[in-house]
Write a protein that holds these residues in place. Structure first.
Motif, PDB file in Angstrom:
ATOM      1  N   ARG A   1       0.860  -1.178   0.000  1.00 22.50           N
ATOM      2  CA  ARG A   1       0.000   0.000   0.000  1.00 22.50           C
ATOM      3  C   ARG A   1       0.900   1.233   0.000  1.00 22.50           C
TER       4      ARG A   1
ATOM      5  N   ARG B   1       1.345   5.374   0.054  1.00 22.16           N
ATOM      6  CA  ARG B   1       0.807   6.701   0.372  1.00 22.16           C
ATOM      7  C   ARG B   1       1.815   7.730  -0.113  1.00 22.16           C
TER       8      ARG B   1
ATOM      9  N   MET C   1       3.435  12.494  -7.171  1.00 18.02           N
ATOM     10  CA  MET C   1       2.983  11.616  -8.249  1.00 18.02           C
ATOM     11  C   MET C   1       4.146  11.154  -9.119  1.00 18.02           C
TER      12      MET C   1
ATOM     13  N   SER D   1       5.424   8.229  -7.090  1.00 16.23           N
ATOM     14  CA  SER D   1       4.605   7.032  -6.882  1.00 16.23           C
ATOM     15  C   SER D   1       4.265   6.300  -8.171  1.00 16.23           C
TER      16      SER D   1
ATOM     17  N   GLN E   1       4.809   2.393  -8.911  1.00 10.08           N
ATOM     18  CA  GLN E   1       3.626   1.565  -9.156  1.00 10.08           C
ATOM     19  C   GLN E   1       3.792   0.730 -10.423  1.00 10.08           C
TER      20      GLN E   1
ATOM     21  N   LYS F   1      -1.974  -1.002  -4.039  1.00 14.26           N
ATOM     22  CA  LYS F   1      -2.914   0.110  -3.938  1.00 14.26           C
ATOM     23  C   LYS F   1      -2.139   1.382  -3.667  1.00 14.26           C
ATOM     24  N   ARG F   2      -2.406   2.427  -4.463  1.00 17.94           N
ATOM     25  CA  ARG F   2      -1.758   3.725  -4.293  1.00 17.94           C
ATOM     26  C   ARG F   2      -2.815   4.764  -3.954  1.00 17.94           C
ATOM     27  N   LEU F   3      -2.549   5.581  -2.925  1.00 27.16           N
ATOM     28  CA  LEU F   3      -3.480   6.628  -2.528  1.00 27.16           C
ATOM     29  C   LEU F   3      -2.709   7.881  -2.126  1.00 27.16           C
ATOM     30  N   PRO F   4      -3.232   9.064  -2.476  1.00 26.66           N
ATOM     31  CA  PRO F   4      -2.581  10.308  -2.053  1.00 26.66           C
ATOM     32  C   PRO F   4      -2.924  10.660  -0.606  1.00 26.66           C
TER      33      PRO F   4
ATOM     34  N   SER G   1      -8.645  10.027  -4.168  1.00 23.80           N
ATOM     35  CA  SER G   1      -8.606   8.942  -5.141  1.00 23.80           C
ATOM     36  C   SER G   1      -7.243   8.906  -5.817  1.00 23.80           C
ATOM     37  N   ASP G   2      -6.819   7.703  -6.237  1.00 22.32           N
ATOM     38  CA  ASP G   2      -5.531   7.604  -6.915  1.00 22.32           C
ATOM     39  C   ASP G   2      -5.605   8.097  -8.352  1.00 22.32           C
TER      40      ASP G   2
ATOM     41  N   GLN H   1      -5.722   6.582 -11.168  1.00 19.83           N
ATOM     42  CA  GLN H   1      -4.585   5.962 -11.852  1.00 19.83           C
ATOM     43  C   GLN H   1      -4.558   6.243 -13.350  1.00 19.83           C
TER      44      GLN H   1
END
Length: 642
Positions: free
Chosen positions: A259, A261, A269, A272, A276, A298-301, A463-464, A466
């Motif tokens: 995961r 963050r 960004m 990440s 990713q 899972k990537r989230l800001p 939200s990521d 993506q």
């Protein structure tokens, strides 16, 4: 058969010669098969069923058969123990026993030696035994699905008790196990249909773990890649980045979720998205499940420049639900472009209750004594007497290439985007921009990409995003034309909204000249800026600051504040914002001051009623700050990049 030990159980022990002459009764280990038996040999057995014509007995978990009533001298119930002789193994596989009652005997325990097949060597149609550790246990409406890791790979194993009922309930995540069964094709992947599953312990389990650990250490080694740009300051960090790459690769090989963050801005960004892409590629390579990248990454800001309790609560809830619903291990947490400060500690301590591993790659001023006892890995330029000029995006492009070097060509422009987005004063910025130019990006286009990323991040919130983020950054994007059109659209919208914001706010800037000669600008953003739109307070302060820097060409400090926060920007003045925050927290009693940042960029929070005192004290500290041309954009970046 393998004789593990022998012991008398039918009377007093006599001389060795007498013991050797006594009849033998074999006690088969649970995983013994027919291959471990012989006709006319005697075995300890347990009754598993009673029928009109006899009883069924187990001599191991794998070997069962019938004792016909004609071969019984008494009645039995389920669970009764007896000694049987193996009379016959019929062509159809049925096994016939007869009961025996030797007066005196000795017992020999028999262990089964399986031929173990590595997961990488499985082929459809084979009957095999596999040894490994359990990475996932998922109960479906039908079988229980175990994900098994050995030294060569990961495979699904389906075990059926009855519909929706957990098979082998004594087996838990992380256990070392031995499975037997047939290999079949299942939804374009190989799956082991389990006939037997035994939990290993003692030396057997230790041997499996040693074998897997040695192999995974080798497979987790990062790729040897040459840096995109030769930079002495960056070389200090390469060993630490390799350690994080090794940790992430090992995490994927073990089947543990990851995961991420990251700070919700351009540099976050740029950090990440490459990581990713690299990890999802590795997950797809290691796992035979085509959905594995979606389930295991899972990537989230994070909106704040630190790991908030809101963030960790969401992450823990997600992780615990994943464990409950999908039988997954709890994830490794990877913090990018935040996570190095004392403000992160409460959230980390919350994770510590669940033994969640944490790795951090960040370029904000760290509090190593506070965070490092809670971290498994920490990369930060300040730990090597460097600073924020090495952005997290620059570091993570190299990290991603260590994980998967095949993505290098799609990342060459990213360090320049990261550096320009985060106003890096690095001496190698011209070289990063030259790399991007070779890929078709001039400086203005790079700035537009950074602006578009910030604009997208603002509206994506938690939200990521993506797909849109990958298309904006052109990493993992399959349509160059869409990338160009999207960047142009978002950058144009961002410019429009920034212009509108500055027109509303700029005339309300308060100006004073500090004793150092620096210009100080202050503005109440709550009163004079549009709220709940782009740009947010931090971006608004940065844009106002940039305009004054370009207008004056002299050292400038800008403070944008609201009821309980302030955003700080500096150009040509060495503020050391983390130190100022620590001092304000001690000196302004009841101010509740917290925050952090770099030498020239930061944010603070405070108690609403103490705003005036906090801001006044902050200005006093800024008045004492040293002028430093080395951190002036006018002295370095504008000259170097012209």
């Amino acid at each position: 058969m393998t004789l593990e030990n022998a012991g008398d159980s039918g009377g007093e022990s006599g001389p060795d010669s007498d013991a050797e002459s006594r009849p033998v009764v074999y006690d088969l280990a649970p995983n013994c098969t027919l291959d471990d038996t012989e006709v006319d040999a005697r075995y300890h057995a347990v009754v598993n069923g009673v029928v009109e014509y006899g009883i069924f007995v187990d001599v191991s978990d794998e070997v069962s058969g019938l004792v016909h009533e004609s071969n019984l001298d008494r009645t039995y119930e389920v669970g009764d123990r007896l000694i049987v002789s193996l009379d016959e193994v019929k062509e159809n596989g049925d096994v016939a026993f007869s009961s025996v009652d030797p007066d005196d005997y000795r017992t020999i325990v028999v262990e089964h030696d399986h031929d173990i097949t590595s997961i990488a060597d499985l082929s459809s149609g084979d009957s095999v035994h596999v040894e490994g550790t359990v990475a996932q246990i998922k109960q479906t409406g039908g079988p229980t699905i175990f994900r098994i890791v050995d030294e060569s790979g990961i495979v699904s194993a389906a075990a059926f008790e009855e519909a929706g009922v957990r098979a082998y309930p004594n087996v838990e995540l992380g256990d070392a196990v031995r499975l037997g069964g047939s290999v079949e094709n299942h939804e374009e992947s190989l799956q082991l249909e389990v006939d037997s599953l035994a939990k290993l312990d003692g030396e057997d389990a230790a041997d499996v773990r040693r074998r897997i650990d040695g192999a995974l250490r080798s497979r987790a080694e990062p790729a040897e890649v040459e840096p995109l740009v030769e930079w002495d300051a960056f070389e200090k960090l390469r060993d630490d980045l390799r350690e994080v790459a090794r940790l992430l690769r090992r995490t994927v090989l073990e089947g543990r979720p990851i995961r991420v963050r990251h700070h919700a801005d351009g540099d976050g960004m740029c950090a990440s998205v490459p990581v990713q892409l690299a990890l999802e590629n590795l997950i797809a390579e290691v796992h035979d499940d085509p959905d594995a990248p979606r389930h295991l990454f899972k990537r989230l800001p994070s909106k704040a420049p630190f790991y908030e309790m809101e963030d960790v609560t969401r992450d823990l809830n997600f992780a615990l639900e994943g464990r409950a619903r999908h039988g997954q291990k709890l994830p490794l947490l990877l913090m990018l472009d935040n996570g190095s400060t004392e403000e992160d500690v409460p959230a980390y301590e919350n994770l510590a209750h669940y033994d969640v591993p944490i790795a951090v790659v960040d370029h904000h001023h760290p509090d190593p004594e506070a965070v490092e006892p809670l971290l498994d890995a920490h990369v930060n330029p300040y730990l090597y007497d460097e600073d924020y000029r090495i952005t997290t995006g620059m570091m993570c492009v190299e990290l991603a290439r260590m994980i998967d070097p095949t993505i290098t060509d799609s990342l060459r422009h990213v360090p320049a985007v990261a550096g320009l987005s985060d106003r890096s004063k690095a001496e190698v910025m011209p070289e990063f921009i030259a790399l991007a130019e070779d890929e078709g990006y001039d400086r203005e286009q790079l700035l537009d990409v950074g602006e578009a990323l910030d604009y997208a991040a603002h509206w994506l919130r938690y939200s990521d995003g993506q797909s849109i983020v990958n298309d904006v950054l052109n990493v993992g994007c399959d349509d160059d034309e869409r990338h160009e059109e999207l960047v142009a659209f978002l950058a144009d919208r961002a410019e429009r909204d920034v212009t509108r914001q500055l027109e509303a706010a700029e005339s309300h800037l308060q100006h004073e000249r500090l004793d150092s000669g620096a210009h100080l600008y202050k503005i109440d953003l709550d009163e004079w800026a549009h709220r709940f739109t782009y740009p947010a307070p931090g971006k608004t302060t940065g844009k106002l600051h940039d305009r004054k820097v370009n207008e004056l060409g002299q050292p400038v400090i800008t403070i944008g504040y609201g009821p309980d926060f302030a955003v700080l920007r500096s150009d040509g003045v060495r503020l050391d914002i983390p130190r100022m925050v620590a001092e304000l927290d001690e000196e302004v009693v009841g101010g509740g001051v917290s925050g952090g940042g770099h030498l020239v960029v930061g944010s603070i929070k405070f108690v609403k009623g103490m705003r005036e005192e906090v801001i006044d004290s902050l200005v006093e500290k800024m008045a004492d700050a040293d002028i430093d041309e080395e951190i002036s954009s006018q002295a370095s970046v504008e000259t170097d990049l012209s």
